[in-house]
Design a protein around this motif. Sequence first.
Motif, PDB file in Angstrom:
ATOM      1  N   ASP A  15     -21.662 -10.773  -3.529  1.00 46.51           N
ATOM      2  CA  ASP A  15     -22.713  -9.989  -3.974  1.00 46.51           C
ATOM      3  C   ASP A  15     -23.700 -10.065  -2.333  1.00 46.51           C
ATOM      4  OD1 ASP A  15     -23.569 -12.703  -4.238  1.00 46.51           O
ATOM      5  OD2 ASP A  15     -25.552 -12.266  -4.604  1.00 46.51           O
ATOM      6  N   CYS A  16     -24.812  -9.368  -2.126  1.00 41.87           N
ATOM      7  CA  CYS A  16     -25.496  -9.418  -0.896  1.00 41.87           C
ATOM      8  C   CYS A  16     -26.898  -8.803  -1.196  1.00 41.87           C
ATOM      9  CB  CYS A  16     -24.688  -8.801   0.278  1.00 41.87           C
ATOM     10  SG  CYS A  16     -24.606  -7.049  -0.019  1.00 41.87           S
ATOM     11  N   ALA A  17     -27.662  -9.140  -0.383  1.00 42.34           N
ATOM     12  CA  ALA A  17     -28.995  -8.236  -0.540  1.00 42.34           C
ATOM     13  C   ALA A  17     -28.821  -6.805  -0.139  1.00 42.34           C
ATOM     14  CB  ALA A  17     -30.063  -8.901   0.437  1.00 42.34           C
ATOM     15  N   GLY A  18     -29.542  -5.956  -1.055  1.00 45.40           N
ATOM     16  CA  GLY A  18     -29.392  -4.421  -0.913  1.00 45.40           C
ATOM     17  C   GLY A  18     -28.582  -3.663  -1.871  1.00 45.40           C
ATOM     18  N   LEU A  19     -27.936  -4.456  -2.724  1.00 42.68           N
ATOM     19  CA  LEU A  19     -27.145  -3.728  -3.519  1.00 42.68           C
ATOM     20  C   LEU A  19     -27.888  -2.851  -4.657  1.00 42.68           C
ATOM     21  CD1 LEU A  19     -24.341  -6.463  -4.263  1.00 42.68           C
ATOM     22  CD2 LEU A  19     -24.138  -4.474  -2.852  1.00 42.68           C
ATOM     23  N   ASN A  20     -28.826  -3.571  -5.078  1.00 42.04           N
ATOM     24  CA  ASN A  20     -29.864  -2.827  -6.045  1.00 42.04           C
ATOM     25  C   ASN A  20     -30.530  -1.501  -5.523  1.00 42.04           C
ATOM     26  OD1 ASN A  20     -29.151  -4.597  -8.367  1.00 42.04           O
ATOM     27  ND2 ASN A  20     -30.598  -6.286  -7.792  1.00 42.04           N
ATOM     28  N   ALA A  21     -30.801  -1.629  -4.226  1.00 38.82           N
ATOM     29  CA  ALA A  21     -31.469  -0.392  -3.506  1.00 38.82           C
ATOM     30  C   ALA A  21     -30.431   0.663  -3.314  1.00 38.82           C
ATOM     31  CB  ALA A  21     -31.721  -0.872  -2.272  1.00 38.82           C
ATOM     32  N   THR A 140     -21.197  -5.630   3.319  1.00 37.64           N
ATOM     33  CA  THR A 140     -20.745  -7.035   3.635  1.00 37.64           C
ATOM     34  C   THR A 140     -21.657  -7.884   4.704  1.00 37.64           C
ATOM     35  OG1 THR A 140     -19.061  -8.171   4.925  1.00 37.64           O
ATOM     36  CG2 THR A 140     -19.375  -5.805   5.375  1.00 37.64           C
ATOM     37  N   ILE A 141     -21.906  -9.259   4.336  1.00 37.19           N
ATOM     38  CA  ILE A 141     -22.868  -9.842   5.176  1.00 37.19           C
ATOM     39  C   ILE A 141     -22.379 -10.084   6.374  1.00 37.19           C
ATOM     40  CG2 ILE A 141     -24.271 -10.767   3.049  1.00 37.19           C
ATOM     41  CD1 ILE A 141     -22.835 -13.211   3.745  1.00 37.19           C
ATOM     42  N   ASP A 142     -20.769  -9.967   6.419  1.00 37.60           N
ATOM     43  CA  ASP A 142     -20.162 -10.319   7.816  1.00 37.60           C
ATOM     44  C   ASP A 142     -20.187  -9.068   8.749  1.00 37.60           C
ATOM     45  OD1 ASP A 142     -19.381 -12.668   6.629  1.00 37.60           O
ATOM     46  OD2 ASP A 142     -17.489 -11.892   5.854  1.00 37.60           O
ATOM     47  N   ASN A 143     -20.423  -7.939   8.401  1.00 33.16           N
ATOM     48  CA  ASN A 143     -20.480  -6.667   9.039  1.00 33.16           C
ATOM     49  C   ASN A 143     -19.492  -6.540   9.851  1.00 33.16           C
ATOM     50  OD1 ASN A 143     -22.513  -4.652   9.638  1.00 33.16           O
ATOM     51  ND2 ASN A 143     -22.741  -5.272  11.765  1.00 33.16           N
ATOM     52  N   VAL A 152     -24.730  -2.905   4.489  1.00 31.27           N
ATOM     53  CA  VAL A 152     -25.575  -3.420   3.669  1.00 31.27           C
ATOM     54  C   VAL A 152     -25.517  -4.949   3.593  1.00 31.27           C
ATOM     55  CG1 VAL A 152     -26.639  -3.483   1.376  1.00 31.27           C
ATOM     56  CG2 VAL A 152     -25.860  -1.282   2.332  1.00 31.27           C
ATOM     57  N   GLY A 153     -26.691  -5.528   3.677  1.00 28.30           N
ATOM     58  CA  GLY A 153     -26.719  -7.160   3.408  1.00 28.30           C
ATOM     59  C   GLY A 153     -26.612  -8.008   4.713  1.00 28.30           C
ATOM     60  N   PHE A 154     -26.018  -7.371   5.885  1.00 33.55           N
ATOM     61  CA  PHE A 154     -25.915  -8.012   6.991  1.00 33.55           C
ATOM     62  C   PHE A 154     -27.311  -8.514   7.542  1.00 33.55           C
ATOM     63  CE2 PHE A 154     -25.766  -7.782  11.808  1.00 33.55           C
ATOM     64  CZ  PHE A 154     -25.192  -9.094  12.114  1.00 33.55           C
TER      65      PHE A 154
END
Length: 361
Positions: A15-21, A140-143, A152-154
């Motif tokens: 998971d990461c931030a921004g998925l729901n958006a 992916t937060i790893d970008n 999204v999430g990085f």
Amino acid sequence: MTAAKRIGILTSGGDCAGLNAVIRAAVHRAAHYGWDVVGIEDGTQGLLARPVRYVNLDVNRVDGAMMRQGGTILGTTNKGDPFAYPMADGSKKDRSHEIIGGLRELGVDSLIGIGGDGSMAILRRLAHIGGIKLIGIPKTIDNDLGITEMSVGFDTAVAVATEALDRLQPTAASHARVMVLEVMGRDAGHIALSAGIAGGADVILLPELAWSVAGVADKIRRVQAGGRNFALVVVSEAVRTMEGVKAQQEFTDGQKRYGGIGNYIGHLIAEATGAETRVTVLGHVQRGCPPGHNDRVLASAFGVAAVDLLAEGKSDRLIAWSNRRVIDIPIEDAIATYAAVDINGTLVKTARGLGIYVGDA
């Protein structure tokens, strides 16, 4: 314009931030075309269940409050390759036909998959076998997903790591300590590099660049000689030990995951410099928080673009961000390119220009 559709949407991988958006934007755009959207729960796991686990999504269900939520309302999974699914007896079974059957049970002819390179490879293979139109959205937060400049999430993960440095600095100064911050980054050091620059780190260690204890210790001594009583060190979890070994731990499920390089570095710093050293490991704190404004905007743009591509009759495409605009490229091309930190790129040059130790040149 294609005929009326029933779109499936799922989140896959970590998971990461921004998925729901993303989900919210896709539902709102689909409503413009008069299309139905079903949210598949727990990624491909939901498609293996019988009955299939899903929720009907409409604009009333996905309001602005949802966009502020971290994680994913649909749930996700990063386990269980459906083409070699681990069974209870230790064997592996091809269950791809069950997933395709699940999609047909839902009556969807198009799928929006939100995931990283591993998820995209699996979803693409499933879509080809099942004759499902697939649009991918990179998260992916790893970008580290190739082609797209931002996933999204990085941005939110970097913001969390930067805030951690902001909070560690006063304590470091109050106690004359070296603070080591271990951040995520599967095999790429993008989070460490960006957060380290933004947070005023003295040392940034990346998996892409060789480092030495002598180099780290020399930088800390120079900081001390300049009259400052503290130092900040950022370490990507994928950095290897001096022996070239990954710092990993084996868990009860048999998987090996990164963890421990921060403590390893902290011990070496204390030993080499005599400085009092403390280590903070951010871990999943970088994943589960509410998305920042950049991730909300990027996610919204990606969700709208994904539905528009389906309206144009396109499939097997990945949404990407390039030169301040949304583009789309073949999924195969996108996942074939891995985006590690460019050791000759602008950010590494910036860090060195600021006097930060980022490894031995």
